[in-house]
Design a protein around this motif. Structure first.
Motif, PDB file in Angstrom:
ATOM      1  N   GLY A 189      -3.628  -5.650  -1.577  1.00  0.00           N
ATOM      2  CA  GLY A 189      -3.436  -5.727  -0.138  1.00  0.00           C
ATOM      3  C   GLY A 189      -2.961  -4.412   0.455  1.00  0.00           C
ATOM      4  O   GLY A 189      -3.326  -4.046   1.574  1.00  0.00           O
ATOM      5  N   ALA A 190      -2.176  -3.675  -0.324  1.00  0.00           N
ATOM      6  CA  ALA A 190      -1.690  -2.366   0.136  1.00  0.00           C
ATOM      7  C   ALA A 190      -2.687  -1.267  -0.182  1.00  0.00           C
ATOM      8  O   ALA A 190      -3.040  -0.455   0.681  1.00  0.00           O
ATOM      9  N   THR A 191      -3.181  -1.213  -1.419  1.00  0.00           N
ATOM     10  CA  THR A 191      -4.068  -0.117  -1.821  1.00  0.00           C
ATOM     11  C   THR A 191      -5.444  -0.202  -1.179  1.00  0.00           C
ATOM     12  O   THR A 191      -6.160   0.800  -1.125  1.00  0.00           O
ATOM     13  N   ASN A 199      -0.188  -6.548  -4.200  1.00  0.00           N
ATOM     14  CA  ASN A 199       0.691  -5.402  -4.429  1.00  0.00           C
ATOM     15  C   ASN A 199       1.410  -4.926  -3.176  1.00  0.00           C
ATOM     16  O   ASN A 199       2.292  -4.058  -3.243  1.00  0.00           O
ATOM     17  N   ALA A 200       1.068  -5.506  -2.020  1.00  0.00           N
ATOM     18  CA  ALA A 200       1.848  -5.215  -0.812  1.00  0.00           C
ATOM     19  C   ALA A 200       3.291  -5.709  -0.953  1.00  0.00           C
ATOM     20  O   ALA A 200       4.184  -5.219  -0.246  1.00  0.00           O
ATOM     21  N   GLU A 201       3.529  -6.654  -1.872  1.00  0.00           N
ATOM     22  CA  GLU A 201       4.882  -7.180  -2.082  1.00  0.00           C
ATOM     23  C   GLU A 201       5.868  -6.065  -2.410  1.00  0.00           C
ATOM     24  O   GLU A 201       7.036  -6.115  -2.010  1.00  0.00           O
ATOM     25  N   TRP A 202       5.423  -5.058  -3.164  1.00  0.00           N
ATOM     26  CA  TRP A 202       6.344  -3.967  -3.510  1.00  0.00           C
ATOM     27  C   TRP A 202       5.971  -2.639  -2.859  1.00  0.00           C
ATOM     28  O   TRP A 202       6.843  -1.859  -2.501  1.00  0.00           O
ATOM     29  N   LEU A 203       4.681  -2.394  -2.659  1.00  0.00           N
ATOM     30  CA  LEU A 203       4.303  -1.100  -2.091  1.00  0.00           C
ATOM     31  C   LEU A 203       4.672  -0.977  -0.617  1.00  0.00           C
ATOM     32  O   LEU A 203       4.948   0.124  -0.131  1.00  0.00           O
ATOM     33  N   ASP A 204       4.679  -2.099   0.103  1.00  0.00           N
ATOM     34  CA  ASP A 204       5.070  -2.044   1.511  1.00  0.00           C
ATOM     35  C   ASP A 204       6.561  -1.750   1.673  1.00  0.00           C
ATOM     36  O   ASP A 204       7.002  -1.333   2.751  1.00  0.00           O
ATOM     37  N   GLN A 236      11.489   7.671  -2.488  1.00  0.00           N
ATOM     38  CA  GLN A 236      11.752   6.837  -3.665  1.00  0.00           C
ATOM     39  C   GLN A 236      10.545   6.833  -4.593  1.00  0.00           C
ATOM     40  O   GLN A 236      10.687   6.912  -5.820  1.00  0.00           O
ATOM     41  N   PHE A 237       9.328   6.765  -4.025  1.00  0.00           N
ATOM     42  CA  PHE A 237       8.122   6.756  -4.834  1.00  0.00           C
ATOM     43  C   PHE A 237       7.971   8.065  -5.609  1.00  0.00           C
ATOM     44  O   PHE A 237       7.628   8.072  -6.793  1.00  0.00           O
ATOM     45  N   LEU A 238       8.234   9.183  -4.940  1.00  0.00           N
ATOM     46  CA  LEU A 238       8.156  10.472  -5.620  1.00  0.00           C
ATOM     47  C   LEU A 238       9.147  10.537  -6.776  1.00  0.00           C
ATOM     48  O   LEU A 238       8.826  11.047  -7.860  1.00  0.00           O
ATOM     49  N   HIS A 295       1.997   2.543 -10.856  1.00  0.00           N
ATOM     50  CA  HIS A 295       3.206   1.850 -10.392  1.00  0.00           C
ATOM     51  C   HIS A 295       2.985   0.338 -10.383  1.00  0.00           C
ATOM     52  O   HIS A 295       3.883  -0.431 -10.757  1.00  0.00           O
ATOM     53  N   ASP A 296       1.778  -0.110  -9.985  1.00  0.00           N
ATOM     54  CA  ASP A 296       1.464  -1.540 -10.001  1.00  0.00           C
ATOM     55  C   ASP A 296       1.665  -2.133 -11.393  1.00  0.00           C
ATOM     56  O   ASP A 296       2.251  -3.211 -11.546  1.00  0.00           O
TER      57      ASP A 296
END
Length: 411
Positions: A75-77, A125-130, A136-138, A179-180
């Motif tokens: 959903g995010a990617t 994956n929007a559950e965590w990527l959003d 933080q991701f870097l 990351h997923d």
């Protein structure tokens, strides 16, 4: 499936395995407990097509062997697009379109896999990527990857070699997929990722991130990229994508796709897309010429039953039998409507087919007729400019040997 069966050997014998990060380790891993395995799809359409079916069938075999499938929908990617072996970026979709697509894809999954909290599960994956911030991701992901190494991956290098634009968003896609994998490992104890051969680099990155950052042992397994024997991309036909959802493609047309496959593909397709024993498949496919048609019918029946149910497969088979035995109509054929007012004013066969969107132009219909490939209720049309009779209310139209439709008068 018997727990003593070597699952990896079974999958290899049916043609599912291309590469693995550690095949012997994976064999032991799958044989010593119930594992959670994931396969990812981006939500670019509201249905999957037969090009995705290899992965779905692999997950089905995994679930039959006692493992738990997680179907990750991006959903995010989806908002970014996977650049793997593409020459250009995907068009961006709205959140509403993505949500509708996720709902449609989930319906498809539920026909092949048992879903539920203790069975298979669909995860977005929007559950965590959003929720994750850029810094933080870097810190959590980016620090573990070298740009030099990322530039060596085929999906990236081919785009650059062709001087096609590759956005920073797309370049970061492989890190998001890595990351997923590690998020699914944390949240669902997922230890195995599946994917097509074009996902190899992305899968390796997830395995490496899990090992280097989290100290987890993760596994990756890829499937061969499929093409038909004549070189066409799997999932495509002369009329477009071969969708798994009946709202996109009728069960009859779906059945016909498999019935009309190339002779050279029959055994391979039976092994990948049905659950028939390989001994039975060898007996069916180890014939030549017209005798192979029976194997194609078995293939079409089994694949359609999985996608649409036994009743739909039986109806599609009966419709095809009636058509090729000389019958005029079949209840399972795609149906298009014309207004009665069009008939009273004089409506040609060609105009009706163009109006219904079956053919792109009058000239295309005329070319088909000139070649002897256009029939209405069994009668050969010489030009396509023949008028549909206003006294009739339904017509069976054959466009070549493999395409059959109905046109009816709307009430």
């Amino acid at each position: 499936m018997n727990s003593n069966i070597d699952l990896v050997a079974t999958l290899a014998s049916r043609g599912f395995i291309h590469q693995s990060t550690d095949l012997e380790g994976l064999r032991t891993h799958l044989a010593t407990g119930s594992r959670t395995v994931y396969l990812g799809f981006d939500a670019t359409a509201d249905s999957l097509h037969v090009g995705h079916l290899q992965g779905i069938m692999l997950m089905r075999w995994m679930q039959k062997a006692g493992h738990r499938p997680v179907l990750l929908i991006g959903g995010a990617t989806t908002r970014i697009g996977d650049p793997s072996f593409r020459d250009e970026s995907r068009p961006l979709l709205t959140n509403e379109q993505i949500d509708a697509n996720i709902a449609g894809i989930t319906r498809t999954f539920s026909r092949y896999l048992t879903l539920g909290e203790t069975a298979g599960q669909v995860v977005d994956n929007a559950e965590w990527l959003d929720q994750i911030g850029y810094l933080q991701f870097l810190n959590d992901v980016g620090r573990y990857f070298s740009i030099n190494r990322l530039l060596t991956f085929d999906a990236v290098r081919q785009r650059l070699d062709r001087e096609n634009s590759l956005s920073f968003l797309e370049f970061g896609y492989t890190l998001l997929q890595a990351h997923d994998f590690t998020e699914l490992a944390k949240r669902h104890n997922c230890t195995v990722q599946l994917g097509g051969a074009d996902q190899w680099a992305n899968i390796i990155n997830g395995v490496e991130l899990g090992r280097r950052r989290d100290g987890r042992e993760l596994f990756g397994l890829t499937m061969p990229l499929l093409a038909t024997a004549d070189g066409k991309k799997m999932g495509k036909s002369m009329n477009g994508a071969v969708w798994l959802d009946s709202e996109r493609l009728s069960p009859f047309d779906f059945w016909q796709f498999w019935r009309n496959c190339d002779d050279r593909d029959v055994r391979r397709f039976l092994a990948l897309f049905t659950e028939l024993p390989l001994d039975d498949i060898d007996r069916l496919a180890n014939v030549d010429g017209a005798a192979l048609n029976q194997a194609k019918i078995v293939l079409a029946n089994h694949v359609t039953a999985l996608a649409h149910g036994e009743a739909a497969a039986e109806q599609a088979s009966a419709t095809a039998l009636a058509l090729f035995a000389g019958g005029k109509h079949g209840n399972d054929l795609p149906c298009f409507s014309v207004d009665r007012s069009q008939l009273t004013g004089g409506l040609t066969v060609a105009a009706a087919l163009v109006t219904c969107g079956v053919e792109p132009s009058l000239s295309a219909v005329r070319r088909l007729a000139k070649g002897g490939g256009l029939r209405v209720n069994g009668e050969v049309m010489q030009s396509g400019d023949e008028l549909l009779s206003p006294d009739d209310s339904r017509w069976h139209v054959a466009l070549g040997k493999k395409r059959h439709i109905q046109i009816e008068v709307s009430q």
